[in-house]
Design a protein around this motif. Structure first.
Motif, PDB file in Angstrom:
ATOM      1  N   THR A  11       0.831  -1.198   0.000  1.00 53.44           N
ATOM      2  CA  THR A  11       0.000   0.000   0.000  1.00 53.44           C
ATOM      3  C   THR A  11       0.869   1.253   0.000  1.00 53.44           C
ATOM      4  O   THR A  11       0.601   2.211  -0.728  1.00 53.44           O
ATOM      5  N   LEU A  12       1.917   1.248   0.813  1.00 52.85           N
ATOM      6  CA  LEU A  12       2.824   2.379   0.882  1.00 52.85           C
ATOM      7  C   LEU A  12       3.505   2.619  -0.469  1.00 52.85           C
ATOM      8  O   LEU A  12       3.629   3.762  -0.927  1.00 52.85           O
ATOM      9  N   GLN A  13       3.906   1.562  -1.140  1.00 52.52           N
ATOM     10  CA  GLN A  13       4.538   1.692  -2.452  1.00 52.52           C
ATOM     11  C   GLN A  13       3.548   2.230  -3.489  1.00 52.52           C
ATOM     12  O   GLN A  13       3.904   3.061  -4.332  1.00 52.52           O
ATOM     13  N   LEU A  14       2.317   1.767  -3.443  1.00 50.80           N
ATOM     14  CA  LEU A  14       1.301   2.245  -4.388  1.00 50.80           C
ATOM     15  C   LEU A  14       1.006   3.731  -4.169  1.00 50.80           C
ATOM     16  O   LEU A  14       0.873   4.504  -5.124  1.00 50.80           O
ATOM     17  N   VAL A  15       0.893   4.139  -2.919  1.00 49.04           N
ATOM     18  CA  VAL A  15       0.622   5.546  -2.612  1.00 49.04           C
ATOM     19  C   VAL A  15       1.793   6.417  -3.065  1.00 49.04           C
ATOM     20  O   VAL A  15       1.607   7.474  -3.666  1.00 49.04           O
ATOM     21  N   ALA A  16       3.020   5.965  -2.809  1.00 51.05           N
ATOM     22  CA  ALA A  16       4.193   6.726  -3.232  1.00 51.05           C
ATOM     23  C   ALA A  16       4.260   6.813  -4.751  1.00 51.05           C
ATOM     24  O   ALA A  16       4.566   7.870  -5.318  1.00 51.05           O
ATOM     25  N   GLY A  17       3.978   5.734  -5.439  1.00 55.23           N
ATOM     26  CA  GLY A  17       3.982   5.736  -6.904  1.00 55.23           C
ATOM     27  C   GLY A  17       2.916   6.657  -7.469  1.00 55.23           C
ATOM     28  O   GLY A  17       3.159   7.397  -8.438  1.00 55.23           O
ATOM     29  N   ALA A  18       1.727   6.667  -6.879  1.00 53.75           N
ATOM     30  CA  ALA A  18       0.655   7.557  -7.336  1.00 53.75           C
ATOM     31  C   ALA A  18       1.026   9.012  -7.109  1.00 53.75           C
ATOM     32  O   ALA A  18       0.760   9.881  -7.952  1.00 53.75           O
ATOM     33  N   ALA A  19       1.686   9.300  -5.980  1.00 48.98           N
ATOM     34  CA  ALA A  19       2.095  10.670  -5.689  1.00 48.98           C
ATOM     35  C   ALA A  19       3.112  11.158  -6.709  1.00 48.98           C
ATOM     36  O   ALA A  19       3.031  12.297  -7.190  1.00 48.98           O
ATOM     37  N   VAL A  20       4.065  10.310  -7.063  1.00 48.40           N
ATOM     38  CA  VAL A  20       5.073  10.690  -8.058  1.00 48.40           C
ATOM     39  C   VAL A  20       4.419  10.913  -9.416  1.00 48.40           C
ATOM     40  O   VAL A  20       4.732  11.866 -10.139  1.00 48.40           O
ATOM     41  N   ALA A  21       3.480  10.052  -9.785  1.00 44.40           N
ATOM     42  CA  ALA A  21       2.796  10.195 -11.072  1.00 44.40           C
ATOM     43  C   ALA A  21       1.988  11.487 -11.124  1.00 44.40           C
ATOM     44  O   ALA A  21       1.983  12.187 -12.138  1.00 44.40           O
ATOM     45  N   LEU A  22       1.318  11.832 -10.031  1.00 45.91           N
ATOM     46  CA  LEU A  22       0.529  13.063 -10.000  1.00 45.91           C
ATOM     47  C   LEU A  22       1.423  14.299 -10.044  1.00 45.91           C
ATOM     48  O   LEU A  22       1.089  15.292 -10.685  1.00 45.91           O
TER      49      LEU A  22
END
Length: 100
Positions: A11-22
């Protein structure tokens, strides 16, 4: 510190990846100036008739007149090069090219 479970790490990796993409997509949010087309006052048939008339007269609009005209100058190439060399040697600071 307590070890994170596998689901928490994922979950932490997914949230971090989404933040970078945004963050990367925010810079390309839209045009600086939005242009809204005004509503047309002519029908399609009227526009086509106007185009046919302009084509038959050889008048397709202003955009084609620019490419058809030769540049008119009173100076030859050597004068321009000489002026550019002189300006490069002078190397004066031009305040017009500095921000507002």
């Amino acid at each position: 510190m307590q070890a994170l479970s596998r689901t928490s790490r994922l979950t932490l990796q997914l949230v971090a990846g989404a933040a970078v993409a945004l963050m990367g997509s925010v810079a390309m949010a839209g045009e600086a100036t939005q242009f809204v087309d005004p509503p047309s006052t002519l029908t399609r048939a009227e526009v086509q008739a106007e185009l046919a008339g302009a084509t038959s007269r050889g008048d397709r609009g202003e955009a084609t007149t620019f490419a058809d005209q030769k540049a008119v100058t009173s100076r030859d190439r050597e004068d321009v090069r000489s002026e550019a060399r002189h300006a490069a040697r002078e190397h004066k600071f031009n305040e017009h090219y500095v921000g507002a």
